[in-house]
Design a protein around this motif. Structure first.
Motif, short mmCIF file in Angstrom:
data_model
loop_
_atom_site.label_atom_id
_atom_site.label_comp_id
_atom_site.label_asym_id
_atom_site.label_seq_id
_atom_site.Cartn_x
_atom_site.Cartn_y
_atom_site.Cartn_z
N PHE A 79 0.81 -1.21 0.00
CA PHE A 79 0.00 0.00 0.00
C PHE A 79 0.85 1.28 0.00
CE2 PHE A 79 -1.47 3.28 3.02
CZ PHE A 79 -2.51 3.82 2.29
N ASP A 80 1.86 1.32 0.86
CA ASP A 80 2.64 2.54 1.04
C ASP A 80 3.36 2.94 -0.25
OD1 ASP A 80 3.65 4.70 2.33
OD2 ASP A 80 5.27 3.61 3.33
N LEU A 81 4.12 1.99 -0.83
CA LEU A 81 4.89 2.30 -2.04
C LEU A 81 3.98 2.62 -3.22
CD1 LEU A 81 7.75 -0.36 -1.86
CD2 LEU A 81 7.93 2.10 -1.49
N PHE A 82 2.90 1.84 -3.37
CA PHE A 82 2.00 2.06 -4.50
C PHE A 82 1.31 3.41 -4.40
CE2 PHE A 82 -2.17 1.57 -6.61
CZ PHE A 82 -1.75 1.22 -7.89
N SER A 83 0.81 3.75 -3.22
CA SER A 83 0.13 5.04 -3.04
C SER A 83 1.07 6.20 -3.31
CB SER A 83 -0.43 5.14 -1.62
OG SER A 83 -1.37 4.12 -1.37
N ALA A 84 2.31 6.07 -2.86
CA ALA A 84 3.29 7.12 -3.09
C ALA A 84 3.58 7.28 -4.58
CB ALA A 84 4.58 6.81 -2.33
N GLU A 85 3.65 6.16 -5.29
CA GLU A 85 3.93 6.22 -6.73
C GLU A 85 2.77 6.87 -7.48
OE1 GLU A 85 6.15 5.62 -10.25
OE2 GLU A 85 6.65 5.72 -8.12
N VAL A 86 1.55 6.54 -7.10
CA VAL A 86 0.39 7.16 -7.74
C VAL A 86 0.38 8.67 -7.50
CG1 VAL A 86 -2.14 7.32 -7.69
CG2 VAL A 86 -1.04 5.08 -7.71
N HIS A 87 0.68 9.08 -6.28
CA HIS A 87 0.75 10.51 -5.97
C HIS A 87 1.83 11.20 -6.79
CE1 HIS A 87 -1.80 11.38 -2.26
NE2 HIS A 87 -2.17 10.18 -2.67
N ARG A 88 2.96 10.51 -6.96
CA ARG A 88 4.07 11.10 -7.74
C ARG A 88 3.62 11.33 -9.18
NH1 ARG A 88 7.42 9.87 -11.32
NH2 ARG A 88 6.75 7.69 -11.42
N VAL A 89 2.88 10.34 -9.75
CA VAL A 89 2.42 10.47 -11.14
C VAL A 89 1.44 11.63 -11.26
CG1 VAL A 89 1.07 9.35 -12.96
CG2 VAL A 89 2.80 8.04 -11.70
N ILE A 90 0.52 11.73 -10.32
CA ILE A 90 -0.47 12.81 -10.37
C ILE A 90 0.23 14.17 -10.28
CG2 ILE A 90 -2.44 13.85 -9.17
CD1 ILE A 90 -3.16 11.01 -8.21
N GLU A 91 1.18 14.26 -9.37
CA GLU A 91 1.90 15.52 -9.16
C GLU A 91 2.74 15.88 -10.37
OE1 GLU A 91 3.61 17.39 -5.12
OE2 GLU A 91 4.54 15.51 -5.75
N LYS A 97 -5.78 17.05 -15.97
CA LYS A 97 -5.63 15.83 -16.77
C LYS A 97 -6.83 14.92 -16.49
CE LYS A 97 -1.48 16.79 -18.38
NZ LYS A 97 -1.28 18.08 -17.71
N PHE A 98 -7.08 14.00 -17.41
CA PHE A 98 -8.14 13.02 -17.23
C PHE A 98 -7.49 11.68 -16.92
CE2 PHE A 98 -10.54 16.41 -18.30
CZ PHE A 98 -11.67 16.27 -19.07
N PHE A 99 -7.83 11.10 -15.77
CA PHE A 99 -7.19 9.88 -15.32
C PHE A 99 -8.15 8.69 -15.44
CE2 PHE A 99 -4.31 12.90 -13.58
CZ PHE A 99 -3.11 12.24 -13.38
N ILE A 100 -7.63 7.56 -15.87
CA ILE A 100 -8.37 6.31 -15.92
C ILE A 100 -7.57 5.28 -15.14
CG2 ILE A 100 -9.36 4.49 -17.36
CD1 ILE A 100 -8.41 7.74 -18.99
N PHE A 101 -8.21 4.71 -14.12
CA PHE A 101 -7.57 3.68 -13.30
C PHE A 101 -8.08 2.30 -13.72
CE2 PHE A 101 -6.75 7.39 -10.88
CZ PHE A 101 -5.74 7.11 -9.96
N ASP A 102 -7.23 1.29 -13.60
CA ASP A 102 -7.69 -0.08 -13.71
C ASP A 102 -8.70 -0.36 -12.59
OD1 ASP A 102 -6.44 -1.00 -15.96
OD2 ASP A 102 -4.71 -1.85 -14.92
N GLU A 130 -7.94 18.03 -5.76
CA GLU A 130 -7.16 19.26 -5.59
C GLU A 130 -6.40 19.61 -6.87
OE1 GLU A 130 -4.65 18.44 -2.30
OE2 GLU A 130 -6.32 18.20 -0.89
N SER A 131 -6.06 18.58 -7.64
CA SER A 131 -5.30 18.81 -8.88
C SER A 131 -6.19 19.19 -10.05
CB SER A 131 -4.50 17.54 -9.24
OG SER A 131 -3.61 17.20 -8.19
N GLY A 132 -7.50 19.26 -9.82
CA GLY A 132 -8.43 19.69 -10.87
C GLY A 132 -8.57 18.68 -11.98
N THR A 133 -8.52 17.39 -11.65
CA THR A 133 -8.64 16.34 -12.66
C THR A 133 -10.05 15.79 -12.71
OG1 THR A 133 -8.12 14.54 -11.15
CG2 THR A 133 -6.25 15.68 -12.14
N VAL A 134 -10.28 14.92 -13.68
CA VAL A 134 -11.45 14.05 -13.68
C VAL A 134 -10.91 12.63 -13.76
CG1 VAL A 134 -13.56 13.33 -14.83
CG2 VAL A 134 -12.92 15.75 -14.81
N ALA A 135 -11.32 11.76 -12.81
CA ALA A 135 -10.76 10.42 -12.76
C ALA A 135 -11.86 9.36 -12.74
CB ALA A 135 -9.87 10.27 -11.51
#
Length: 867
Positions: A79-91, A97-102, A130-135
Motif C-alpha cells: 500500500f505505502d509504495l504504491f500510493s506514493a507512486e500514484v501521488h508522484r504520477v499525479i503531481e 488531466k483526465f485519469f483512468i484507473f484499472d 485538488e489537482s483539478g482532474t477528472v478520474a
C-alpha cells in the motif's frame, strides 16, 4: 464537461473538474463501455488522458491516441509504495488531466484487505480533486464490505452502479455530489434510442432486487452461530435440496431461526414453519438492518406471499403478484435507540400508566425526534436508501405483537410515507424522522390504551420496522397506485341475501390506500362483494354521491403526502386505463365508457370501477387469493393491497399486509323482542353489521346532532372530542356500562361530519351509535374495513347506524334532548358544552330502569329500549 455519452451527461448533469467517478461493475467490459467515450471526448477536446495500468486484467484503454499517456505501476510493493507512486504520477503530470484507473478491486488481491483499498482511495481521491482532474475508477460490485464501499462513497464525488439483467444494461447513480434532478437517482435502462428511467414500482422492485448482490449484514461478522452449519450442509447436499430441507439438522436450525426472526407466536410460527424454507429466512436476514426480529406486519406479509407462491392450482400467483423488495429494521435497533437516547425509563413510566394526554404525547414525540442512531445503523440506512434511489417508500410499524392472532393493533402505530426526493442527505434526514415517529407511536394514547385494554401492558412489545417501496406509477408531478384497498375473506356487510358472506369483500380506492383504511369526510370507497361484485347498495345517482371524490397521493414536487380532488387530478392529462375506473355522467345518470375516454372540463366522471369489475380478472383473482389465504390460515384474513392493470388488461397485485381477521361474535342466534311498549323504545336501527346483547346500561353520552352542526368554531368542535375522551375515562362511567351517540361519523378526519375522536376516546363504550339526520348532512358510513371498524370489533363494541328520518325507523328524540344532563356534575367547568354534550343517568332519569340493546347481524336490525 462531457463524458462522451450524451445520455449519461443528461442523467448526472455532466462532469466537473475535480470529479472522481467510481463505476461498480460486474464485468470489466461494462467499465470499458463508459471509459472509451470518455477518453475519446477528452482527446478530441485537446485534453491529456493518463491511464494507470496496474491490474492483471486486460487493458481498459485499447486504442492509443495522441495525448494518451500510459503509466504502468506495480502494487505488489504494498500500500505505502504504491500510493506514493500514484501521488508522484499525479503531481508530475499536473493539473486538469483526465485519469483512468484499472479496476481497483484488484488491489485487494495483492494487499489481502479491504481496509487498505479504502485507505488508498481516501488518500488518492482528494489529491486528484485538488489537482483539478477528472478520474474514472472501477470497482467489482458485491466483492467488498459495506464499510469499505461507505468510505469510498463518502470520499468520491460520483458513484454509479452498473449491472446487466436479461441482456439489458442498466446504470443506477448512487451519489452525484452537488447536482440534482428529479430522475437522477433512479435506475436507467441503456438503449440506443434513449436511456429510460425505471419508474413503475413493480418493474423497479424486480430489477433492483435482482441486481442487488450483497446482504446488509455483509459488513458484520456472522450474525448467528448457525451460519456456518447451514453453509456446510449446503455443500454436502448440493444435489438434493429437498432432503436437505427435511434433515434433522436443518429442521432444528429452521425452528430456531424462525424464533429469532419472528418470535414466539404459536399459530404464526406453525404456519411459518410449514411454508418458509430456510433459504426464505436467509433472504429475510440479508435484507435486515441491525438485528432482532422483523415483527408481525412483516411476517404476515411474507407468509401470505409464500403461501400464494406455493399454490398448485389453475392460478399461478407468481405471475400475478408484483415483486417486492422490502427491508426490515430489526427490533433490537428500537431498544438500542431508547437506551442510547435515555428514553427507556420514559417508556417504562408511560407503559405503566395508560393515561397520556395528546399534549403530553406531543412532548414525547419531540423527545424521540431529538434522538440519534449509531454510525453503523445510519450507514445501513444510507445503503438501503441508495438502493431505492428516488423511489417513494413507506416506513411501517411492525411490532412484535402486531397483526397476530388476537391482536391486530390496526392503526395504533404510525406509518410514514417518504416521497424520497432530494439529495441523498436530504432523503436520509426525512427517513430518520419517519423512523423516530414510528418509534414514538408506541407511546401514543391510542397504543397505550389498546395494550392496556387487551391485557398487554406488561407484554414484551418491541418495535421493528417494515420499509416498503410505494407501489404505483408517476403521473405528472405525482406518484400513486392506480388501485389500492383492503380485502377480507369474510363479508359482514351483506346488504342483500344474494351475497355470500363467505366469499369476502373488497374496499377499493383510486390512489394510496389510506382512504380505504381511514375514516375520511365526504368520501366513500367502492364496496365490492366478491360473490356478486356488480351489486351495489345504492341506485341511480346515489352511486355518484356515495363515491370517492378525493385521492391521496405523493407530490414529488413538494416531497409530501397530499390530497387532491379526483376531478382536478384527471384534468391534468390522460391517465392510463382511465376507462376501467370511471363512469360518465350524462342526462342525470351514469354510463360506463367504451373505448377512449375524453378527459376534459366538459365531461364529468365518477369513480365506480365498473369496467374494472366487469371486464378484467381483478375480482376473480382477489377472490381466489382470499380463499387460498383463508384456507391456509384456517381463519378469516384481513389484507391490504395495491393493484394495477396493464394496457393488455393484465392484472398485477401487490400484497402489502395479511393478518387474521377478528369477527364480531355472538354466542348464538339473536331474536329482537317484539313486545316492547312504544314509549320504552329509545331507537330502532337498520343496516346493522355487528351483533350482540348489552344489558344494564346506565349512562348514555349523547352528542346532539343539531347543536353540533350549528357550532361554527373548529376549535370548539375539536374540544367536543376531548370532552368525550374525558368522559370515556371517567371512573363513574367506567364502573358502569354506557354507550355513546353522535352525529355522522365518529372518528372522522373532517370534524364537520362527525366528532373527532380516536380509539383512546371511545374504548370503554359498550355501543357506538351514529345518527344520520339528512338536514344536517351528517350521514353515517358503514366503515367496514377501516382501522376504526376493526377497533370496534376487537373491543367488542357494537356499532349501530341510526336514521331518524327513515319512516320505518324509530327515534325518541325528546328523551335524549329533555332528560337531565349531568355533564357538569361529572366534569365541572364544562358549562359551555351543555347544549351539545348530554350525559344521561338512566337509573335516575327513569327512577330505576336501565337500557338494553339487542342487535341481530343476520336481520341487520337492532333495538334500544328501557327495561
Amino acid at each position: 464537461m462531457y463524458s462522451g455519452i450524451t445520455e449519461l451527461d443528461e442523467v448526472i448533469k455532466g462532469l466537473r473538474l475535480g470529479d472522481n467517478v467510481v463505476w461498480q461493475v460486474d464485468d470489466l467490459q461494462e467499465y470499458v463501455y463508459f471509459v472509451g467515450p470518455f477518453v475519446k471526448q477528452a482527446l478530441n477536446n485537446g485534453n491529456k488522458c493518463v491511464y494507470l495500468r496496474f491490474a492483471p486484467h486486460p487493458p481498459i484503454v485499447t486504442s492509443p491516441g495522441e495525448g494518451l499517456i500510459i503509466k504502468k505501476l506495480d502494487p505488489r510493493g504494498g500500500f505505502d509504495l504504491f500510493s506514493a507512486e500514484v501521488h508522484r504520477v499525479i503531481e508530475e503530470l499536473g493539473k486538469e488531466k483526465f485519469f483512468i484507473f484499472d479496476n481497483i478491486s484488484a488491489l485487494v488481491e495483492e494487499w489481502a484487505t479491504d481496509e487498505l483499498l479504502a485507505n488508498f482511495f481516501q488518500v488518492t481521491c482528494p489529491f486528484l480533486r485538488e489537482s483539478g482532474t477528472v478520474a474514472y475508477f472501477a470497482l467489482t460490485r458485491g466483492h467488498h464490505a459495506y464499510s469499505t464501499i461507505a468510505r469510498i462513497r463518502d470520499t468520491t464525488q460520483v458513484l454509479i452502479d452498473v449491472f446487466r439483467i436479461k441482456g439489458n444494461l442498466y446504470i443506477h447513480p448512487l451519489k452525484v455530489w452537488d447536482r440534482y434532478s428529479p430522475q437522477m437517482f433512479l435506475p436507467h435502462m441503456i438503449s440506443e434510442k434513449a436511456w429510460q428511467p425505471i419508474f413503475q414500482s413493480g418493474e423497479a422492485a424486480a430489477l433492483s432486487s435482482t441486481a442487488r448482490r450483497q446482504s446488509l449484514q455483509y459488513m458484520e461478522s456472522s450474525i448467528a452461530p448457525w451460519d456456518s452449519v447451514y453453509h456446510k450442509l449446503i455443500q454436502y447436499s448440493e444435489t438434493d435440496k429437498d432432503s436437505l430441507e427435511m434433515s434433522p439438522e436443518i429442521l432444528a436450525l429452521k425452528k430456531e431461526f424462525l424464533r429469532m426472526l419472528i418470535g414466539n407466536h404459536p399459530e404464526i410460527n406453525r404456519l411459518a414453519g410449514s411454508y418458509f424454507t430456510l433459504q426464505d429466512l436467509y433472504r429475510v436476514r440479508d435484507r435486515m438492518i441491525g438485528s432482532g426480529r422483523i415483527g408481525g406486519k412483516a411476517a404476515g406479509m411474507l407468509l401470505a406471499r409464500r403461501i400464494l407462491a406455493g399454490v398448485n392450482g389453475e392460478r399461478d400467483f407468481s405471475q400475478v403478484l408484483e415483486d417486492h423488495d422490502s427491508f426490515y429494521v430489526g427490533s433490537d435497533v428500537f431498544f438500542t435507540f431508547l437506551v442510547d437516547n435515555d428514553l427507556f425509563r420514559l417508556r417504562l413510566k408511560l407503559s405503566e400508566n395508560s393515561q397520556l394526554s395528546r399534549e403530553g404525547f406531543e412532548e414525547v414525540e419531540q423527545n424521540f425526534l431529538g434522538g440519534t442512531f449509531s454510525t453503523k445503523i445510519v450507514e445501513q440506512f444510507r445503503n438501503m436508501l441508495d438502493y431505492f434511489g428516488q423511489a417513494p417508500i413507506i416506513v411501517r410499524s411492525s411490532s412484535l405483537l402486531e397483526d397476530s392472532f388476537g391482536n391486530a393493533f390496526a392503526g395504533k402505530y404510525r406509518s410514514e410515507f417518504c416521497a424520497n426526493q432530494g439529495s441523498p442527505d436530504e432523503r436520509l434526514e426525512v427517513f430518520l424522522r419517519a423512523v423516530k415517529l414510528v418509534y414514538a407511536s408506541t407511546l401514543s394514547p391510542d397504543a397505550l390504551s389498546y395494550r392496556c385494554r387487551r391485557g398487554l401492558a406488561e407484554s414484551d412489545e418491541q418495535m421493528a420496522i417494515l420499509v416498503q417501496r410505494v407501489s404505483g406509477i408517476p403521473y405528472k408531478e405525482y406518484f400513486f397506485p392506480c388501485l389500492a384497498g383492503v380485502a377480507f375473506s369474510r363479508n359482514l356487510y351483506a346488504w342483500t341475501n344474494r351475497i355470500d358472506s363467505k366469499k369476502g369483500v373488497i374496499r377499493l380506492v383510486f390512489g394510496l390506500g389510506t382512504r380505504a383504511v381511514n375514516r375520511v369526510g365526504g368520501d366513500y370507497p367502492r364496496m365490492i362483494a366478491v360473490s356478486h361484485p356488480q351489486l351495489r347498495p345504492e341506485i341511480g345517482m346515489e352511486r355518484a354521491k356515495y363515491s370517492q371524490h378525493e385521492i391521496d397521493l405523493l407530490d414529488l414536487k413538494t416531497n409530501r403526502f397530499a390530497t387532491l380532488r379526483v376531478a382536478e387530478l384527471l384534468s391534468k392529462g390522460k391517465f392510463p386505463n382511465i376507462q376501467l375506473l370511471v363512469s360518465a355522467v350524462r342526462d342525470g345518470d351514469l354510463y360506463d365508457p367504451y373505448g377512449f375516454v375524453q378527459q376534459d372540463a366538459d365531461h364529468e366522471f365518477v369513480l365506480t370501477f365498473n369496467n374494472l369489475i366487469g371486464n378484467t380478472d381483478f375480482i376473480k383473482i382477489m377472490g381466489e387469493m382470499l380463499e387460498c389465504l383463508d384456507k391456509a390460515y384456517g381463519h378469516p384474513v384481513d389484507t391490504e393491497f395495491t393493484a394495477s392493470v396493464s394496457l393488455e388488461d393484465k392484472v398485477k397485485i401487490n400484497l402489502l399486509q395479511c393478518r387474521p381477521l377478528w369477527l364480531p361474535g355472538v354466542s348464538g342466534p339473536i331474536e329482537l323482542p317484539d313486545n316492547i311498549f312504544k314509549e320504552h323504545i329509545l331507537f330502532k336501527a337498520a343496516r346493522v353489521i355487528s351483533g350482540g346483547v348489552i344489558s344494564k346500561i346506565r349512562y348514555i353520552i349523547y352528542i346532539d346532532p343539531q347543536g353540533y352542526s350549528q357550532i361554527s368554531s373548529k376549535d370548539f368542535k375539536r374540544s367536543v372530542g376531548r370532552i368525550v375522551g374525558r368522559l370515556n375515562a371517567h371512573p363513574h362511567l367506567k364502573e358502569e356500562k354506557f354507550f355513546m351517540m353522535g352525529p355522522g361519523r365518529w372518528g372522522s378526519s373532517n370534524i364537520d361530519l362527525g366528532v373527532n375522536v380516536s380509539y383512546a376516546d371511545i374504548d370503554n363504550t359498550a355501543v357506538l351509535v351514529e345518527i344520520a339526520h339528512e338536514d344536517s348532512g351528517n350521514i353515517p358510513e358503514v366503515s367496514y374495513g377501516t382501522h376504526f371498524f376493526q377497533d370496534l370489533v376487537e373491543a367488542q363494541i357494537i356499532y349501530l347506524p341510526v336514521y331518524p328520518d327513515d319512516p320505518q325507523a324509530m327515534f325518541n328524540r325528546s328523551f335524549f334532548e329533555e332528560s337531565v344532563n349531568i355533564l357538569t356534575d361529572l366534569l365541572p367547568g364544562t358549562n359551555d358544552f351543555e347544549d351539545v354534550v348530554h350525559v344521561i343517568d338512566i337509573l335516575k332519569t327513569t327512577e330505576g330502569q336501565f337500557v338494553k340493546v339487542v342487535a341481530d347481524p343476520q336481520s341487520h336490525s337492532a333495538i334500544c329500549f328501557l327495561v
